[in-house]
Design an enzyme around this catalytic site. Structure first.
Site, PDB file in Angstrom:
ATOM      1  N   HIS A   1      35.774  44.130  52.042  1.00  0.00           N
ATOM      2  CA  HIS A   1      37.133  44.512  51.633  1.00  0.00           C
ATOM      3  C   HIS A   1      38.130  43.407  51.966  1.00  0.00           C
ATOM      4  O   HIS A   1      38.561  43.263  53.108  1.00  0.00           O
ATOM      5  CB  HIS A   1      37.514  45.823  52.350  1.00  0.00           C
ATOM      6  CG  HIS A   1      38.853  46.362  51.947  1.00  0.00           C
ATOM      7  ND1 HIS A   1      39.807  46.753  52.854  1.00  0.00           N
ATOM      8  CD2 HIS A   1      39.394  46.566  50.726  1.00  0.00           C
ATOM      9  CE1 HIS A   1      40.876  47.187  52.207  1.00  0.00           C
ATOM     10  NE2 HIS A   1      40.649  47.078  50.922  1.00  0.00           N
TER      11      HIS A   1
ATOM     12  N   GLU B   1      37.291  43.079  55.739  1.00  0.00           N
ATOM     13  CA  GLU B   1      36.569  44.120  56.472  1.00  0.00           C
ATOM     14  C   GLU B   1      35.177  44.257  55.849  1.00  0.00           C
ATOM     15  O   GLU B   1      35.060  44.584  54.665  1.00  0.00           O
ATOM     16  CB  GLU B   1      37.319  45.453  56.391  1.00  0.00           C
ATOM     17  CG  GLU B   1      38.671  45.434  57.090  1.00  0.00           C
ATOM     18  CD  GLU B   1      39.493  46.699  56.858  1.00  0.00           C
ATOM     19  OE1 GLU B   1      40.081  47.193  57.822  1.00  0.00           O
ATOM     20  OE2 GLU B   1      39.557  47.183  55.711  1.00  0.00           O
TER      21      GLU B   1
ATOM     22  N   SER C   1      38.647  49.656  48.134  1.00  0.00           N
ATOM     23  CA  SER C   1      39.466  50.017  49.300  1.00  0.00           C
ATOM     24  C   SER C   1      39.096  51.388  49.831  1.00  0.00           C
ATOM     25  O   SER C   1      39.400  51.709  50.976  1.00  0.00           O
ATOM     26  CB  SER C   1      40.947  50.046  48.912  1.00  0.00           C
ATOM     27  OG  SER C   1      41.364  48.783  48.487  1.00  0.00           O
TER      28      SER C   1
ATOM     29  N   ASN D   1      43.711  50.291  56.782  1.00  0.00           N
ATOM     30  CA  ASN D   1      44.435  51.372  56.099  1.00  0.00           C
ATOM     31  C   ASN D   1      44.559  52.627  56.951  1.00  0.00           C
ATOM     32  O   ASN D   1      45.528  53.370  56.826  1.00  0.00           O
ATOM     33  CB  ASN D   1      43.812  51.671  54.737  1.00  0.00           C
ATOM     34  CG  ASN D   1      44.257  50.640  53.711  1.00  0.00           C
ATOM     35  OD1 ASN D   1      45.307  50.006  53.880  1.00  0.00           O
ATOM     36  ND2 ASN D   1      43.473  50.437  52.671  1.00  0.00           N
TER      37      ASN D   1
HETATM   38  N1  LIG Z   1      45.013  45.219  44.403  1.00  0.00           N
HETATM   39  C1  LIG Z   1      44.893  45.280  45.726  1.00  0.00           C
HETATM   40  O1  LIG Z   1      45.860  45.071  46.474  1.00  0.00           O
HETATM   41  C2  LIG Z   1      43.546  45.552  46.353  1.00  0.00           C
HETATM   42  C3  LIG Z   1      43.339  45.199  47.700  1.00  0.00           C
HETATM   43  C4  LIG Z   1      42.066  45.392  48.261  1.00  0.00           C
HETATM   44  C5  LIG Z   1      41.056  45.939  47.505  1.00  0.00           C
HETATM   45  N2  LIG Z   1      41.294  46.310  46.204  1.00  0.00           N
HETATM   46  C6  LIG Z   1      40.166  46.851  45.434  1.00  0.00           C
HETATM   47  O2  LIG Z   1      39.707  45.836  44.541  1.00  0.00           O
HETATM   48  C7  LIG Z   1      39.197  46.429  43.346  1.00  0.00           C
HETATM   49  C8  LIG Z   1      39.891  45.807  42.157  1.00  0.00           C
HETATM   50  O3  LIG Z   1      41.282  46.015  42.264  1.00  0.00           O
HETATM   51  P1  LIG Z   1      42.310  45.123  41.434  1.00  0.00           P
HETATM   52  O4  LIG Z   1      43.659  45.468  41.964  1.00  0.00           O
HETATM   53  O5  LIG Z   1      41.840  43.713  41.391  1.00  0.00           O
HETATM   54  O6  LIG Z   1      42.142  45.769  39.977  1.00  0.00           O
HETATM   55  P2  LIG Z   1      42.613  45.177  38.568  1.00  0.00           P
HETATM   56  O7  LIG Z   1      42.917  46.363  37.734  1.00  0.00           O
HETATM   57  O8  LIG Z   1      43.641  44.119  38.739  1.00  0.00           O
HETATM   58  O9  LIG Z   1      41.287  44.470  38.011  1.00  0.00           O
HETATM   59  C9  LIG Z   1      40.121  45.179  37.696  1.00  0.00           C
HETATM   60  C10 LIG Z   1      39.341  44.358  36.692  1.00  0.00           C
HETATM   61  O10 LIG Z   1      38.069  44.973  36.482  1.00  0.00           O
HETATM   62  C11 LIG Z   1      37.728  44.759  35.128  1.00  0.00           C
HETATM   63  N3  LIG Z   1      36.701  45.711  34.734  1.00  0.00           N
HETATM   64  C12 LIG Z   1      36.821  47.046  34.589  1.00  0.00           C
HETATM   65  N4  LIG Z   1      35.639  47.573  34.210  1.00  0.00           N
HETATM   66  C13 LIG Z   1      34.765  46.548  34.110  1.00  0.00           C
HETATM   67  C14 LIG Z   1      33.381  46.458  33.759  1.00  0.00           C
HETATM   68  N5  LIG Z   1      32.692  47.546  33.459  1.00  0.00           N
HETATM   69  N6  LIG Z   1      32.804  45.247  33.763  1.00  0.00           N
HETATM   70  C15 LIG Z   1      33.515  44.141  34.095  1.00  0.00           C
HETATM   71  N7  LIG Z   1      34.820  44.162  34.414  1.00  0.00           N
HETATM   72  C16 LIG Z   1      35.428  45.361  34.441  1.00  0.00           C
HETATM   73  C17 LIG Z   1      39.037  44.942  34.380  1.00  0.00           C
HETATM   74  O11 LIG Z   1      38.999  44.374  33.078  1.00  0.00           O
HETATM   75  C18 LIG Z   1      40.014  44.237  35.322  1.00  0.00           C
HETATM   76  O12 LIG Z   1      40.160  42.866  34.993  1.00  0.00           O
HETATM   77  C19 LIG Z   1      39.416  47.941  43.484  1.00  0.00           C
HETATM   78  O13 LIG Z   1      38.229  48.524  43.936  1.00  0.00           O
HETATM   79  C20 LIG Z   1      40.496  48.046  44.555  1.00  0.00           C
HETATM   80  O14 LIG Z   1      40.372  49.225  45.333  1.00  0.00           O
HETATM   81  C21 LIG Z   1      42.510  46.107  45.602  1.00  0.00           C
END
Ligand SMILES: NC(=O)c1ccc[n+]([C@@H]2O[C@H](COP(=O)([O-])OP(=O)(O)OC[C@H]3O[C@@H](n4cnc5c(N)ncnc54)[C@H](O)[C@@H]3O)[C@@H](O)[C@H]2O)c1
Length: 289
Positions: free
Chosen positions: A143, A155, A122, A194
């Site tokens: 995104h 995006e 994000s 955002n």
């Molecule tokens: N949650 C939201 O609303 C949202 C919306 C848009 C974008 N994002 C972006 O998406 C990305 C993920 O967010 P999320 O909310 O899904 O996070 P999350 O914490 O739910 O999931 C992250 C996952 O990554 C895994 N992980 C961490 N290090 C790792 C590695 N080295 N190898 C493999 N797996 C690994 C973790 O085990 C976990 O399952 C972030 O960059 C966030 O900015 C999140």
């Protein structure tokens, strides 16, 4: 650029699990979902199974198509093994620059030359990740929004070195999984959504802190006057007040935006983070985790 058929999603959390499911539902891609934590892979499989069961119940997808989509997602803890024949890798791991750079570096060292590397981050611009690879022309941000199976937007962001062919393939892939892509031609903090959301939220907070209106009336005004489904305070509670404070502080480090308002900082310090803590601007007795 070769057609995309094999998609690897890295990170099986909130976003990655559903990006994999949405891709599998399209029916034309082979999907691998990779995570370093096996518990996350199991949880993703379980939650995707429940999502499909609900969609079948509601008649949104047939039982056969739902089962086929779930079967199309191979889960794995082996990043290098999965990325070896990828056409597209979508990274969705923790929002941490070093963790993401490590993934990009490792994927770059094994993925086929034509493969595209995308990040769902994000806030982290693709140039910060592309620079550890030897294929900056084949990297972009992609995104998606939460929950991916409901929210239609994606995006797509062009980095300074991203090629036209990469952008075309990324936009085509997003359409191919039934999502609507918009293109940012240059990297900018917050992308489109955002930036607009924060501008509105900051104005709402200024009106509230200045004593011009209650947060409830500001939400009512925005919902009834602009037709937003949620008001800015409801949305802040929904996403987490700590997330807003963190994002505003990060933006300040880039030399733009405003410092988090006192009202937000005080709430976060008091543990009032929004829905997830049971209280933010509003109270959520049923939501306390
Ligand atoms: N949650 C939201 O609303 C949202 C919306 C848009 C974008 N994002 C972006 O998406 C990305 C993920 O967010 P999320 O909310 O899904 O996070 P999350 O914490 O739910 O999931 C992250 C996952 O990554 C895994 N992980 C961490 N290090 C790792 C590695 N080295 N190898 C493999 N797996 C690994 C973790 O085990 C976990 O399952 C972030 O960059 C966030 O900015 C999140």
């Amino acid at each position: 650029m070769a057609e995309i058929s094999r998609v690897v999603v890295v990170g099986a959390g909130t976003m990655g699990s559903q990006i994999a499911l949405q891709t599998a539902l399209a029916g034309r891609y082979r999907v691998a979902l990779v995570d370093s934590a096996s518990v996350q892979l199991e949880r993703a499989r379980d939650q995707n199974g429940k999502l499909i069961a609900r969609s079948v119940e509601r008649g949104r997808v047939s039982d056969a198509d739902g089962k086929a989509a779930l079967a199309r997602i191979e889960i794995s803890a082996d990043l290098e093994g999965a990325a070896r024949d990828a056409d597209l890798v979508v990274e969705a791991v923790f929002e941490d620059l070093d963790v993401k750079r490590d993934i990009f570096k490792r994927v770059d060292s094994v993925a086929p030359q034509q493969a595209i590397l995308a990040s769902n981050s994000s806030t982290i611009a693709i140039s910060r990740l592309a620079e550890v690879t030897r294929r900056a022309d084949r990297c972009c941000n992609m995104h998606f929004f939460h929950p991916v199976t409901v929210m239609q937007l994606c995006e797509v962001v062009r980095g300074p070195e991203t090629s036209d062919a990469t952008i075309e393939a990324a936009m085509e892939f997003v359409r191919g999984i039934g999502r609507i892509p918009v293109l940012l031609n240059k990297e900018v903090w917050g992308f489109i959504v955002n930036r607009i959301l924060f501008a509105a939220s900051e104005e709402a907070l200024r009106l509230y802190e200045g004593g011009y209106a209650t947060f409830g009336d500001i939400d009512t005004a925005v919902k009834k006057g602009l037709n937003w489904p949620m008001g800015p305070f409801e949305l802040m509670d929904f996403s987490g007040l700590d997330i807003y404070v963190g994002a505003m502080e990060d933006r300040r480090k880039l030399g733009e935006g405003v410092a988090p308002p006192d009202v937000l900082k005080k709430k976060v310090a008091a543990g009032e983070l929004g829905r997830k803590s049971g209280k933010g601007f509003y109270e959520y007795p049923g939501f306390k985790s």
